[in-house]
Motif scaffolding. Structure first.
Motif, PDB file in Angstrom:
ATOM      1  N   TYR A 167      -4.345   8.050  -1.974  1.00  0.00           N
ATOM      2  CA  TYR A 167      -2.973   8.477  -2.230  1.00  0.00           C
ATOM      3  C   TYR A 167      -2.298   9.007  -0.967  1.00  0.00           C
ATOM      4  O   TYR A 167      -1.160   9.437  -1.016  1.00  0.00           O
ATOM      5  CB  TYR A 167      -2.932   9.525  -3.350  1.00  0.00           C
ATOM      6  CG  TYR A 167      -3.006   8.890  -4.716  1.00  0.00           C
ATOM      7  CD1 TYR A 167      -1.854   8.451  -5.353  1.00  0.00           C
ATOM      8  CD2 TYR A 167      -4.225   8.696  -5.346  1.00  0.00           C
ATOM      9  CE1 TYR A 167      -1.912   7.855  -6.600  1.00  0.00           C
ATOM     10  CE2 TYR A 167      -4.293   8.092  -6.594  1.00  0.00           C
ATOM     11  CZ  TYR A 167      -3.139   7.676  -7.212  1.00  0.00           C
ATOM     12  OH  TYR A 167      -3.205   7.072  -8.445  1.00  0.00           O
ATOM     13  N   GLY A 168      -3.008   8.970   0.152  1.00  0.00           N
ATOM     14  CA  GLY A 168      -2.440   9.407   1.428  1.00  0.00           C
ATOM     15  C   GLY A 168      -1.621   8.310   2.078  1.00  0.00           C
ATOM     16  O   GLY A 168      -1.424   7.222   1.521  1.00  0.00           O
ATOM     17  N   PRO A 169      -1.163   8.557   3.308  1.00  0.00           N
ATOM     18  CA  PRO A 169      -0.292   7.605   4.000  1.00  0.00           C
ATOM     19  C   PRO A 169      -0.942   6.239   4.249  1.00  0.00           C
ATOM     20  O   PRO A 169      -0.251   5.226   4.276  1.00  0.00           O
ATOM     21  CB  PRO A 169       0.035   8.292   5.333  1.00  0.00           C
ATOM     22  CG  PRO A 169      -0.686   9.585   5.352  1.00  0.00           C
ATOM     23  CD  PRO A 169      -1.413   9.760   4.074  1.00  0.00           C
ATOM     24  N   ALA A 170      -2.252   6.196   4.414  1.00  0.00           N
ATOM     25  CA  ALA A 170      -2.919   4.919   4.682  1.00  0.00           C
ATOM     26  C   ALA A 170      -3.393   4.249   3.388  1.00  0.00           C
ATOM     27  O   ALA A 170      -3.982   3.173   3.435  1.00  0.00           O
ATOM     28  CB  ALA A 170      -4.106   5.134   5.616  1.00  0.00           C
ATOM     29  N   PRO A 192      -3.821  13.509  13.041  1.00  0.00           N
ATOM     30  CA  PRO A 192      -4.784  13.465  11.947  1.00  0.00           C
ATOM     31  C   PRO A 192      -4.456  12.299  11.023  1.00  0.00           C
ATOM     32  O   PRO A 192      -3.307  12.029  10.728  1.00  0.00           O
ATOM     33  CB  PRO A 192      -4.590  14.803  11.218  1.00  0.00           C
ATOM     34  CG  PRO A 192      -3.935  15.692  12.220  1.00  0.00           C
ATOM     35  CD  PRO A 192      -3.138  14.788  13.123  1.00  0.00           C
ATOM     36  N   GLY A 193      -5.497  11.632  10.584  1.00  0.00           N
ATOM     37  CA  GLY A 193      -5.302  10.509   9.690  1.00  0.00           C
ATOM     38  C   GLY A 193      -5.016   9.209  10.402  1.00  0.00           C
ATOM     39  O   GLY A 193      -4.860   8.173   9.777  1.00  0.00           O
ATOM     40  N   ALA A 194      -4.934   9.249  11.740  1.00  0.00           N
ATOM     41  CA  ALA A 194      -4.630   8.032  12.479  1.00  0.00           C
ATOM     42  C   ALA A 194      -5.843   7.135  12.619  1.00  0.00           C
ATOM     43  O   ALA A 194      -5.717   5.972  12.928  1.00  0.00           O
ATOM     44  CB  ALA A 194      -4.095   8.379  13.869  1.00  0.00           C
ATOM     45  N   ARG A 248      -4.017  -0.907  -4.382  1.00  0.00           N
ATOM     46  CA  ARG A 248      -5.345  -1.338  -4.845  1.00  0.00           C
ATOM     47  C   ARG A 248      -6.350  -0.192  -4.750  1.00  0.00           C
ATOM     48  O   ARG A 248      -7.119   0.065  -5.679  1.00  0.00           O
ATOM     49  CB  ARG A 248      -5.807  -2.526  -4.010  1.00  0.00           C
ATOM     50  CG  ARG A 248      -7.160  -3.066  -4.417  1.00  0.00           C
ATOM     51  CD  ARG A 248      -7.506  -4.335  -3.609  1.00  0.00           C
ATOM     52  NE  ARG A 248      -8.767  -4.876  -4.011  1.00  0.00           N
ATOM     53  CZ  ARG A 248      -9.950  -4.488  -3.536  1.00  0.00           C
ATOM     54  NH1 ARG A 248     -10.018  -3.550  -2.609  1.00  0.00           N
ATOM     55  NH2 ARG A 248     -11.069  -5.033  -3.967  1.00  0.00           N
ATOM     56  N   ARG A 249      -6.367   0.508  -3.611  1.00  0.00           N
ATOM     57  CA  ARG A 249      -7.298   1.622  -3.435  1.00  0.00           C
ATOM     58  C   ARG A 249      -7.001   2.746  -4.425  1.00  0.00           C
ATOM     59  O   ARG A 249      -7.913   3.383  -4.939  1.00  0.00           O
ATOM     60  CB  ARG A 249      -7.241   2.149  -2.003  1.00  0.00           C
ATOM     61  CG  ARG A 249      -7.903   1.179  -1.027  1.00  0.00           C
ATOM     62  CD  ARG A 249      -7.726   1.567   0.405  1.00  0.00           C
ATOM     63  NE  ARG A 249      -8.342   2.852   0.707  1.00  0.00           N
ATOM     64  CZ  ARG A 249      -8.086   3.556   1.788  1.00  0.00           C
ATOM     65  NH1 ARG A 249      -7.220   3.112   2.683  1.00  0.00           N
ATOM     66  NH2 ARG A 249      -8.675   4.706   1.993  1.00  0.00           N
ATOM     67  N   ARG A 250      -5.721   2.994  -4.691  1.00  0.00           N
ATOM     68  CA  ARG A 250      -5.362   4.031  -5.666  1.00  0.00           C
ATOM     69  C   ARG A 250      -5.913   3.679  -7.045  1.00  0.00           C
ATOM     70  O   ARG A 250      -6.483   4.526  -7.729  1.00  0.00           O
ATOM     71  CB  ARG A 250      -3.848   4.223  -5.715  1.00  0.00           C
ATOM     72  CG  ARG A 250      -3.315   5.001  -4.521  1.00  0.00           C
ATOM     73  CD  ARG A 250      -1.869   5.401  -4.696  1.00  0.00           C
ATOM     74  NE  ARG A 250      -0.944   4.291  -4.495  1.00  0.00           N
ATOM     75  CZ  ARG A 250      -0.516   3.881  -3.312  1.00  0.00           C
ATOM     76  NH1 ARG A 250      -0.911   4.482  -2.209  1.00  0.00           N
ATOM     77  NH2 ARG A 250       0.322   2.874  -3.224  1.00  0.00           N
ATOM     78  N   LYS A 251      -5.770   2.422  -7.453  1.00  0.00           N
ATOM     79  CA  LYS A 251      -6.282   1.991  -8.763  1.00  0.00           C
ATOM     80  C   LYS A 251      -7.801   2.124  -8.826  1.00  0.00           C
ATOM     81  O   LYS A 251      -8.348   2.655  -9.789  1.00  0.00           O
ATOM     82  CB  LYS A 251      -5.883   0.537  -9.038  1.00  0.00           C
ATOM     83  CG  LYS A 251      -4.427   0.351  -9.360  1.00  0.00           C
ATOM     84  CD  LYS A 251      -4.100  -1.126  -9.519  1.00  0.00           C
ATOM     85  CE  LYS A 251      -2.601  -1.329  -9.578  1.00  0.00           C
ATOM     86  NZ  LYS A 251      -2.237  -2.744  -9.496  1.00  0.00           N
ATOM     87  N   ILE A 252      -8.480   1.624  -7.803  1.00  0.00           N
ATOM     88  CA  ILE A 252      -9.946   1.655  -7.776  1.00  0.00           C
ATOM     89  C   ILE A 252     -10.471   3.081  -7.871  1.00  0.00           C
ATOM     90  O   ILE A 252     -11.327   3.399  -8.698  1.00  0.00           O
ATOM     91  CB  ILE A 252     -10.487   0.963  -6.508  1.00  0.00           C
ATOM     92  CG1 ILE A 252     -10.264  -0.543  -6.596  1.00  0.00           C
ATOM     93  CG2 ILE A 252     -11.964   1.287  -6.274  1.00  0.00           C
ATOM     94  CD1 ILE A 252     -10.513  -1.283  -5.292  1.00  0.00           C
TER      95      ILE A 252
END
Length: 168
Positions: A126-129, A53-55, A133-137
């Protein structure tokens, strides 16, 4: 609100990538790659099912094998286009007095429904991938929904302006 909706609707078509991450994977239909034969699709589905999962690629909605979610009616790009069209219609509906209350109510519901996508995007950021930048956005994008919801709801009570410039 109408100007904001028009700007957002046009951005849906000029830069759909801006909205890609906020369309939850469970809403996205999994289509076979163009030109893939049925046997290749079956093989591809088995291969995807063996991944952890998440791959999958977070940006394209790859969900792996298995049964699709019942809400997975459209592709990611189709969801982006439909939401752009809905925002365009809402921009017009907000401007027309006879449809303002109904449009504002529907717009409130739409912005509230969009919360699921923003929460999903923040969770993936906030996940493994996820990246910094994505966290801030997505940390900024999610709370912006609250004022939009309240603003849309407040438009239900907007009174038309009479000819003398005051409220009716």
């Amino acid at each position: 609100m109408a100007a904001l909706l028009l700007a957002s609707a046009s951005k849906h078509f000029r830069d759909p990538g801006f909205y890609r991450e906020v369309v939850p994977d469970y809403l996205c239909r999994r289509d076979a790659a163009p030109g893939a034969s049925q046997s290749n699709r079956d093989h591809s589905s088995r291969d995807q099912g063996n991944r952890s999962p998440g791959a999958g690629d977070q940006s394209n909605g790859d969900q792996g094998a298995g049964v699709q979610h019942p809400l997975a009616l459209l592709s990611r790009d189709e969801w982006i286009a439909v939401s752009g069209l809905l925002e365009l219609a809402a921009a017009v509906g907000i401007l027309l007095l006879p449809t303002r209350k109904l449009t504002a109510t529907a717009l409130t519901a739409m912005f509230t429904a969009f919360l699921a996508g923003h929460v999903d995007a923040l969770k993936r950021a906030y996940g493994p991938a996820g990246t910094s930048r994505r966290r801030k956005i997505h940390t900024v994008r999610l709370p912006l929904q609250a004022p939009l919801i309240l603003w849309a709801w407040s438009l239900r009570k907007s009174l038309p302006i009479n000819r003398r410039g005051g409220r009716a």
